[in-house]
Design a protein around this motif. Sequence first.
Motif, mmCIF file in Angstrom:
data_model
loop_
_atom_site.group_PDB
_atom_site.id
_atom_site.type_symbol
_atom_site.label_atom_id
_atom_site.label_comp_id
_atom_site.label_asym_id
_atom_site.label_seq_id
_atom_site.Cartn_x
_atom_site.Cartn_y
_atom_site.Cartn_z
ATOM 1 N N MET A 1 0.838 -1.199 0.000
ATOM 2 C CA MET A 1 0.000 0.000 0.000
ATOM 3 C C MET A 1 0.873 1.249 0.000
ATOM 4 O O MET A 1 1.956 1.254 0.586
ATOM 5 C CB MET A 1 -0.916 0.009 1.218
ATOM 6 C CG MET A 1 -1.957 -1.056 1.182
ATOM 7 S SD MET A 1 -2.990 -0.970 2.659
ATOM 8 C CE MET A 1 -4.235 -2.140 2.231
ATOM 9 N N VAL B 1 -1.107 9.397 0.011
ATOM 10 C CA VAL B 1 -2.276 9.425 -0.878
ATOM 11 C C VAL B 1 -2.748 10.870 -0.974
ATOM 12 O O VAL B 1 -2.995 11.515 0.045
ATOM 13 C CB VAL B 1 -3.426 8.539 -0.333
ATOM 14 C CG1 VAL B 1 -4.647 8.661 -1.220
ATOM 15 C CG2 VAL B 1 -2.986 7.098 -0.210
ATOM 16 N N ALA C 1 -6.570 12.723 -0.335
ATOM 17 C CA ALA C 1 -7.084 11.643 0.507
ATOM 18 C C ALA C 1 -8.566 11.859 0.804
ATOM 19 O O ALA C 1 -8.987 12.941 1.166
ATOM 20 C CB ALA C 1 -6.296 11.583 1.807
ATOM 21 N N ARG C 2 -9.339 10.797 0.614
ATOM 22 C CA ARG C 2 -10.751 10.767 1.005
ATOM 23 C C ARG C 2 -10.859 9.635 2.026
ATOM 24 O O ARG C 2 -10.807 8.462 1.669
ATOM 25 C CB ARG C 2 -11.630 10.546 -0.211
ATOM 26 C CG ARG C 2 -11.616 11.763 -1.149
ATOM 27 C CD ARG C 2 -12.429 11.570 -2.408
ATOM 28 N NE ARG C 2 -12.018 10.448 -3.226
ATOM 29 C CZ ARG C 2 -10.988 10.444 -4.077
ATOM 30 N NH1 ARG C 2 -10.238 11.511 -4.201
ATOM 31 N NH2 ARG C 2 -10.696 9.384 -4.790
ATOM 32 N N LEU D 1 -15.892 1.875 -1.063
ATOM 33 C CA LEU D 1 -15.162 2.365 -2.230
ATOM 34 C C LEU D 1 -16.055 3.187 -3.163
ATOM 35 O O LEU D 1 -15.608 4.190 -3.718
ATOM 36 C CB LEU D 1 -14.521 1.195 -2.975
ATOM 37 C CG LEU D 1 -13.452 0.423 -2.192
ATOM 38 C CD1 LEU D 1 -12.972 -0.780 -2.986
ATOM 39 C CD2 LEU D 1 -12.304 1.329 -1.798
ATOM 40 N N LYS D 2 -17.311 2.793 -3.319
ATOM 41 C CA LYS D 2 -18.246 3.567 -4.152
ATOM 42 C C LYS D 2 -18.511 4.945 -3.566
ATOM 43 O O LYS D 2 -18.794 5.889 -4.286
ATOM 44 C CB LYS D 2 -19.563 2.814 -4.318
ATOM 45 C CG LYS D 2 -19.498 1.689 -5.313
ATOM 46 C CD LYS D 2 -20.844 1.006 -5.440
ATOM 47 C CE LYS D 2 -20.748 -0.200 -6.347
ATOM 48 N NZ LYS D 2 -22.016 -0.935 -6.425
ATOM 49 N N GLY E 1 -16.326 6.734 -2.420
ATOM 50 C CA GLY E 1 -15.194 7.569 -2.799
ATOM 51 C C GLY E 1 -14.001 7.505 -1.873
ATOM 52 O O GLY E 1 -13.025 8.222 -2.074
ATOM 53 N N ALA E 2 -14.040 6.658 -0.870
ATOM 54 C CA ALA E 2 -12.924 6.583 0.072
ATOM 55 C C ALA E 2 -11.705 5.942 -0.586
ATOM 56 O O ALA E 2 -11.827 4.957 -1.314
ATOM 57 C CB ALA E 2 -13.322 5.771 1.298
ATOM 58 N N ASN E 3 -10.540 6.535 -0.344
ATOM 59 C CA ASN E 3 -9.301 5.913 -0.801
ATOM 60 C C ASN E 3 -8.315 5.699 0.345
ATOM 61 O O ASN E 3 -7.207 5.225 0.131
ATOM 62 C CB ASN E 3 -8.662 6.702 -1.950
ATOM 63 C CG ASN E 3 -8.316 8.120 -1.578
ATOM 64 O OD1 ASN E 3 -8.474 8.546 -0.439
ATOM 65 N ND2 ASN E 3 -7.863 8.871 -2.555
ATOM 66 N N VAL E 4 -8.721 6.060 1.562
ATOM 67 C CA VAL E 4 -7.976 5.755 2.781
ATOM 68 C C VAL E 4 -8.992 5.224 3.788
ATOM 69 O O VAL E 4 -10.022 5.855 4.021
ATOM 70 C CB VAL E 4 -7.266 7.011 3.357
ATOM 71 C CG1 VAL E 4 -6.589 6.682 4.683
ATOM 72 C CG2 VAL E 4 -6.275 7.574 2.361
ATOM 73 N N PHE F 1 -9.146 -4.127 -1.962
ATOM 74 C CA PHE F 1 -8.738 -2.730 -1.984
ATOM 75 C C PHE F 1 -7.780 -2.481 -3.099
ATOM 76 O O PHE F 1 -6.892 -2.809 -3.492
ATOM 77 C CB PHE F 1 -8.137 -2.300 -0.647
ATOM 78 C CG PHE F 1 -9.168 -2.157 0.423
ATOM 79 C CD1 PHE F 1 -10.099 -1.138 0.373
ATOM 80 C CD2 PHE F 1 -9.241 -3.050 1.477
ATOM 81 C CE1 PHE F 1 -11.061 -0.994 1.359
ATOM 82 C CE2 PHE F 1 -10.196 -2.928 2.470
ATOM 83 C CZ PHE F 1 -11.088 -1.897 2.402
#
Length: 88
Positions: A13, A17, A20-21, A67-68, A70-73, A88
């Motif tokens: 990982m 990022v 970050a969201r 994930l839909k 919009g989270a990437n963290v 992920f």
Amino acid sequence: GFALNCTRASQAMPKRVAPARIAVLDYNLNRTKMALGVQVLVDDPRKLGEIQQREMDITKERIEMILKAGANVILTTKGIDDLSLKYF
């Protein structure tokens, strides 16, 4: 800013990022299992496989919703198992 004493779940990982969201969760991302005290009597081995597959699908559906959104963290107070990490 915030300083967090956390580790990445996998060394693959990224360390950074941007943008970050962040999703902050207070539940497990481990494979969903039946609650304690619940008994399921299965007389067909194929049915047992279906139950186990459904447990994995529930976790996958939770991750897909995160994930839909919009989270990437992902930060969680509970655990993330290897099965969940592959989504992920």
